[in-house]
Design a protein around this motif. Structure first.
Motif, PDB file in Angstrom:
ATOM      1  N   TYR A  12       9.272   9.632  -4.370  1.00 11.50           N
ATOM      2  CA  TYR A  12      10.637   9.093  -3.753  1.00 11.50           C
ATOM      3  C   TYR A  12      11.912   9.579  -4.496  1.00 11.50           C
ATOM      4  O   TYR A  12      11.716  10.016  -5.688  1.00 11.50           O
ATOM      5  N   ARG A  13      13.118   9.253  -4.122  1.00 14.23           N
ATOM      6  CA  ARG A  13      14.368   9.956  -4.779  1.00 14.23           C
ATOM      7  C   ARG A  13      15.480   8.972  -4.637  1.00 14.23           C
ATOM      8  O   ARG A  13      15.636   8.009  -3.672  1.00 14.23           O
ATOM      9  N   GLN A  14      16.249   8.583  -5.534  1.00 14.32           N
ATOM     10  CA  GLN A  14      17.593   7.882  -5.637  1.00 14.32           C
ATOM     11  C   GLN A  14      18.832   8.717  -6.216  1.00 14.32           C
ATOM     12  O   GLN A  14      18.919   9.077  -7.151  1.00 14.32           O
ATOM     13  N   ALA A  15      19.798   8.869  -5.134  1.00 13.66           N
ATOM     14  CA  ALA A  15      20.949   9.481  -5.553  1.00 13.66           C
ATOM     15  C   ALA A  15      21.775   8.493  -6.111  1.00 13.66           C
ATOM     16  O   ALA A  15      21.965   7.278  -5.551  1.00 13.66           O
ATOM     17  N   PRO A  16      22.876   8.803  -6.763  1.00 17.52           N
ATOM     18  CA  PRO A  16      24.012   7.687  -7.071  1.00 17.52           C
ATOM     19  C   PRO A  16      24.576   7.360  -5.998  1.00 17.52           C
ATOM     20  O   PRO A  16      24.923   7.807  -5.155  1.00 17.52           O
ATOM     21  N   GLY A  17      24.510   5.719  -5.927  1.00 20.68           N
ATOM     22  CA  GLY A  17      25.303   4.829  -4.967  1.00 20.68           C
ATOM     23  C   GLY A  17      24.422   4.950  -3.518  1.00 20.68           C
ATOM     24  O   GLY A  17      24.813   4.519  -2.556  1.00 20.68           O
ATOM     25  N   LYS A  18      23.352   5.595  -3.916  1.00 20.36           N
ATOM     26  CA  LYS A  18      22.309   5.548  -2.437  1.00 20.36           C
ATOM     27  C   LYS A  18      21.226   4.717  -2.796  1.00 20.36           C
ATOM     28  O   LYS A  18      20.641   4.423  -3.739  1.00 20.36           O
ATOM     29  N   GLN A  19      20.424   4.336  -1.618  1.00 17.15           N
ATOM     30  CA  GLN A  19      19.223   3.786  -1.484  1.00 17.15           C
ATOM     31  C   GLN A  19      18.042   4.730  -2.064  1.00 17.15           C
ATOM     32  O   GLN A  19      18.166   5.956  -1.570  1.00 17.15           O
ATOM     33  N   ARG A  20      17.113   4.239  -2.664  1.00 14.46           N
ATOM     34  CA  ARG A  20      15.811   5.065  -2.863  1.00 14.46           C
ATOM     35  C   ARG A  20      15.205   5.397  -1.402  1.00 14.46           C
ATOM     36  O   ARG A  20      15.089   4.432  -0.508  1.00 14.46           O
ATOM     37  N   GLU A  21      14.946   6.640  -1.392  1.00 16.77           N
ATOM     38  CA  GLU A  21      14.360   7.075  -0.039  1.00 16.77           C
ATOM     39  C   GLU A  21      13.108   7.967  -0.277  1.00 16.77           C
ATOM     40  O   GLU A  21      13.131   8.567  -1.199  1.00 16.77           O
ATOM     41  N   LEU A  22      12.074   8.103   0.701  1.00 17.93           N
ATOM     42  CA  LEU A  22      10.991   8.719   0.671  1.00 17.93           C
ATOM     43  C   LEU A  22      11.150  10.157   0.618  1.00 17.93           C
ATOM     44  O   LEU A  22      11.971  10.699   1.485  1.00 17.93           O
TER      45      LEU A  22
END
Length: 120
Positions: free
Chosen positions: A37-47
């Motif tokens: 999974y990944r999480q960019a600044p200001g965004k939700q964690r995504e698959l």
């Protein structure tokens, strides 16, 4: 006690490649799905991608054709080969694994995260 230890993140230019690894250790009875999974600044964690013990895979549309997930069941390790990286792939990448510690029910474990930064 179970631990997931990630490695392989870093800084890369757009168009480049990186390979992430995540090794599970501890009192493991079995591992079902593993994934990233990944999480960019200001965004939700995504698959990003998942792989089950039998080898079937699933990818986010945004990474299909560029990323490849694989696993070594003997080493309890999952990999993410990332090619043709784009700036929008910049994020903290987290390893996830559904692990059974006997005699408990399976539980989702997470790694500490590894930073991937793609520069233009």
């Amino acid at each position: 006690q179970v631990q997931l230890v990630e490695s392989g993140g870093g800084l890369v230019q757009a168009g480049g490649s990186l390979r992430l690894s995540c090794a599970a250790s501890g009192s493991i009875f079995s591992i079902n799905a593993m994934g990233w999974y990944r999480q960019a600044p200001g965004k939700q964690r995504e698959l990003v991608a998942t792989i089950i013990s039998g080898g079937s895979t699933n990818y986010a549309e945004s990474v299909k054709g560029r990323f490849t997930i694989s696993r070594d069941n003997a080493k309890n390790t999952v990999y993410l080969q990332m090619n043709s990286l784009k700036r929008e792939d910049t994020a903290v990448y987290y390893c996830n694994a559904n692990i059974r510690v006997w005699p408990r029910v399976p539980y989702d474990y997470w790694g500490q995260g590894t930073q991937v930064t793609v520069s233009s």
